[in-house]
Scaffold this motif. Structure first.
Motif, PDB file in Angstrom:
ATOM      1  N   GLN A 190       5.516  11.559  -0.421  1.00  0.00           N
ATOM      2  CA  GLN A 190       4.828  12.628  -0.656  1.00  0.00           C
ATOM      3  C   GLN A 190       4.966  13.264  -2.165  1.00  0.00           C
ATOM      4  O   GLN A 190       4.018  13.709  -2.602  1.00  0.00           O
ATOM      5  CB  GLN A 190       5.750  13.955   0.267  1.00  0.00           C
ATOM      6  N   SER A 191       5.893  12.780  -2.827  1.00  0.00           N
ATOM      7  CA  SER A 191       6.134  13.048  -3.937  1.00  0.00           C
ATOM      8  C   SER A 191       4.981  12.087  -5.060  1.00  0.00           C
ATOM      9  O   SER A 191       4.335  12.703  -5.906  1.00  0.00           O
ATOM     10  CB  SER A 191       7.382  12.567  -4.875  1.00  0.00           C
ATOM     11  N   GLY A 192       5.063  10.822  -4.499  1.00  0.00           N
ATOM     12  CA  GLY A 192       3.817  10.104  -5.244  1.00  0.00           C
ATOM     13  C   GLY A 192       2.332  10.852  -4.857  1.00  0.00           C
ATOM     14  O   GLY A 192       1.510  10.676  -5.741  1.00  0.00           O
ATOM     15  N   SER A 193       2.368  11.150  -3.810  1.00  0.00           N
ATOM     16  CA  SER A 193       0.985  11.959  -3.459  1.00  0.00           C
ATOM     17  C   SER A 193       0.640  12.884  -4.451  1.00  0.00           C
ATOM     18  O   SER A 193      -0.366  13.206  -4.688  1.00  0.00           O
ATOM     19  CB  SER A 193       1.198  12.407  -1.969  1.00  0.00           C
ATOM     20  N   MET A 194       1.615  13.817  -4.382  1.00  0.00           N
ATOM     21  CA  MET A 194       1.287  14.842  -5.453  1.00  0.00           C
ATOM     22  C   MET A 194       0.836  14.705  -6.924  1.00  0.00           C
ATOM     23  O   MET A 194       0.039  14.963  -7.476  1.00  0.00           O
ATOM     24  CB  MET A 194       2.559  15.921  -5.472  1.00  0.00           C
ATOM     25  N   VAL A 195       1.586  13.568  -7.245  1.00  0.00           N
ATOM     26  CA  VAL A 195       1.098  13.116  -8.607  1.00  0.00           C
ATOM     27  C   VAL A 195      -0.151  12.348  -8.635  1.00  0.00           C
ATOM     28  O   VAL A 195      -0.968  12.978  -9.396  1.00  0.00           O
ATOM     29  CB  VAL A 195       2.120  11.891  -9.129  1.00  0.00           C
ATOM     30  N   VAL A 196      -0.628  11.652  -7.903  1.00  0.00           N
ATOM     31  CA  VAL A 196      -1.879  10.974  -7.604  1.00  0.00           C
ATOM     32  C   VAL A 196      -3.138  12.087  -7.327  1.00  0.00           C
ATOM     33  O   VAL A 196      -4.222  12.005  -7.727  1.00  0.00           O
ATOM     34  CB  VAL A 196      -2.018   9.729  -6.752  1.00  0.00           C
ATOM     35  N   ILE A 197      -2.696  13.102  -6.603  1.00  0.00           N
ATOM     36  CA  ILE A 197      -3.683  13.973  -6.163  1.00  0.00           C
ATOM     37  C   ILE A 197      -4.114  14.738  -7.650  1.00  0.00           C
ATOM     38  O   ILE A 197      -5.321  14.990  -7.980  1.00  0.00           O
ATOM     39  CB  ILE A 197      -3.005  15.147  -5.646  1.00  0.00           C
ATOM     40  N   LYS A 198      -3.152  14.986  -8.364  1.00  0.00           N
ATOM     41  CA  LYS A 198      -3.395  15.868  -9.760  1.00  0.00           C
ATOM     42  C   LYS A 198      -4.192  14.619 -10.839  1.00  0.00           C
ATOM     43  O   LYS A 198      -5.251  15.324 -11.277  1.00  0.00           O
ATOM     44  CB  LYS A 198      -1.983  16.130 -10.198  1.00  0.00           C
ATOM     45  N   PHE A 199      -3.931  13.493 -10.620  1.00  0.00           N
ATOM     46  CA  PHE A 199      -4.636  12.565 -11.400  1.00  0.00           C
ATOM     47  C   PHE A 199      -6.081  12.461 -11.184  1.00  0.00           C
ATOM     48  O   PHE A 199      -6.774  12.531 -11.941  1.00  0.00           O
ATOM     49  CB  PHE A 199      -3.804  11.178 -11.227  1.00  0.00           C
ATOM     50  N   ALA A 200      -6.410  12.535  -9.701  1.00  0.00           N
ATOM     51  CA  ALA A 200      -7.749  12.612  -9.215  1.00  0.00           C
ATOM     52  C   ALA A 200      -8.495  13.560  -9.618  1.00  0.00           C
ATOM     53  O   ALA A 200      -9.727  13.733  -9.982  1.00  0.00           O
ATOM     54  CB  ALA A 200      -7.815  12.027  -7.718  1.00  0.00           C
ATOM     55  N   MET A 201      -7.949  14.803  -9.429  1.00  0.00           N
ATOM     56  CA  MET A 201      -8.637  16.048  -9.703  1.00  0.00           C
ATOM     57  C   MET A 201      -8.853  16.353 -11.276  1.00  0.00           C
ATOM     58  O   MET A 201      -9.867  16.695 -11.679  1.00  0.00           O
ATOM     59  CB  MET A 201      -7.636  17.293  -9.025  1.00  0.00           C
ATOM     60  N   LYS A 202      -7.675  15.582 -12.124  1.00  0.00           N
ATOM     61  CA  LYS A 202      -8.057  15.522 -13.550  1.00  0.00           C
ATOM     62  C   LYS A 202      -9.446  14.811 -14.081  1.00  0.00           C
ATOM     63  O   LYS A 202      -9.895  15.116 -14.791  1.00  0.00           O
ATOM     64  CB  LYS A 202      -6.790  15.119 -14.194  1.00  0.00           C
ATOM     65  N   ASP A 203      -9.399  13.745 -12.966  1.00  0.00           N
ATOM     66  CA  ASP A 203     -10.521  12.842 -13.088  1.00  0.00           C
ATOM     67  C   ASP A 203     -11.785  13.272 -12.609  1.00  0.00           C
ATOM     68  O   ASP A 203     -13.009  12.569 -12.888  1.00  0.00           O
ATOM     69  CB  ASP A 203     -10.257  11.487 -12.485  1.00  0.00           C
ATOM     70  N   GLY A 204     -11.771  14.571 -12.010  1.00  0.00           N
ATOM     71  CA  GLY A 204     -13.114  15.100 -11.674  1.00  0.00           C
ATOM     72  C   GLY A 204     -13.407  14.954 -10.214  1.00  0.00           C
ATOM     73  O   GLY A 204     -14.625  15.532  -9.763  1.00  0.00           O
TER      74      GLY A 204
END
Length: 352
Positions: A26-40
């Motif tokens: 779940q912690s990894g999920s929060m980080v990759v979600i933010k990364f993907a949203m930053k990427d558009g």
């Protein structure tokens, strides 16, 4: 080691390991979600694709694992799965919105509210008892209040960064002022914690009626895919947002489908079935450690003083609840032993 392997007659070692893996996913999920949203990438489209792919991956497992030992799949069972999915899909939408407006670290800190919310809901549904004259019960009540107070500290006080990374890029979607974004994101993450607690509580009832965990997880994911798909079609008006490309967004969807949804949902459902909702909720404070570490490495996230103070307050309150619960269990176990002895001794005396 025996204490872990034989606590109240059931194994707690495997649920312990399962929940550690679940929290890390779940912690990894929060980080990759933010990364993907930053990427558009659109957050709602991300949920739909991740859930849909996870449904496909879970289908063969749901079809063949322990097929002969399952109870019949009734309308009542399907309705229970649908309600679980509705709670889960609402929590997913709140999580993604909260992370977009704030940060993975704040979202992880707010997960520490889940034990307090779970305790309150367990009281409401009479899964937990409280005796106001006993110090242990007072500790549980005060700990719950302290945890909620810590959550408001995290939301309302951002403070200066105490762990500042080299990146100076802002990850917030600046629809409002940065501070208002932070507050709104915090409340969305708090809503996610409340819904997650409801999910834990209701899961206990569902797994008792239908103990086939993999089937429960599969239908939850299928129903969440449908529910979030309908919601996304309403709110996402840009057709290009649905286009998949060979970029970071696709990697994030794969991670979400396999680890953050498939593995995490299975481990959480199985652990709730084996060890109960409060046992599973106690692992949420560990998440902030993982998230701060991963967010700093992969996102260059700053860690703010308000998040640290609030998280410490929440964790102190949470462990006060756990101490009170453990003390009450010892007292109740002692009473049960005395009652057993009082019932056995007269029989022995009669034989003599």
């Amino acid at each position: 080691m025996r204490g872990w392997l034989n606590l109240n007659g059931t194994s707690k070692l495997l649920p312990f390991v399962g929940m550690i893996i679940s929290v890390l996913a779940q912690s990894g999920s929060m980080v990759v979600i933010k990364f993907a949203m930053k990427d558009g990438m659109n957050k709602y489209v991300m949920v739909v694709y991740s859930m849909g792919l996870s449904s496909i991956l879970l289908l063969p497992l749901a079809l063949f694992i322990n097929r002969s030992q399952r109870p019949p799949l009734t309308f009542s069972a399907l309705w229970s799965f649908f309600l679980l999915a509705l709670i889960g899909s609402s929590a997913q939408i709140m999580t993604y919105g909260g992370i977009e407006l704030s940060s993975p670290t704040l979202a992880s800190a707010m997960l520490n509210l889940i034990p307090a919310f779970t305790f309150v809901l367990a009281l409401i549904f009479r899964m937990e008892r409280i005796y106001w004259r006993h110090f242990s019960s007072q500790a549980k009540a005060i700990g719950t209040i302290v945890s909620m107070a810590g959550a408001f500290v995290v939301i309302l006080y951002k403070g200066p960064p105490i762990l500042k990374i080299h990146s100076s890029i802002s990850y917030n979607t600046l629809q409002f002022s940065p501070n208002l974004n932070w507050i709104l994101g915090g409340f969305l993450c708090a809503g996610d914690s409340l819904l997650s607690s409801m999910w834990y509580i209701y899961q206990v009832s569902v797994t008792k009626k239908y103990p086939a965990v993999i089937v429960i997880v599969f239908f939850q994911v299928v129903f969440i895919t449908i529910q979030t798909g309908v919601y996304a079609l309403i709110v996402v008006r840009d057709p290009s947002a649905w286009e998949l490309k060979l970029d970071m967004g696709l990697i994030v969807i794969l991670y979400q489908a396999v680890a953050a949804i498939g593995i995490r949902y299975f481990l959480q459902t199985w652990s709730v079935q084996r060890a109960g909702p409060l046992f599973c909720a106690m692992f949420k404070p560990i998440g902030i450690i993982f998230t701060v570490f991963l967010g700093s490495i992969f996102l260059g996230d700053d860690f703010y003083l308000g998040s640290l103070i609030g998280a410490v307050i929440i964790v102190v309150g949470f462990y006060a609840v756990q101490w009170g619960k453990a003390s009450e269990e010892k007292v109740e176990k002692g009473i049960e032993n005395l009652e057993t002895q009082s019932n056995v001794v007269p029989l022995l005396q009669n034989k003599v």
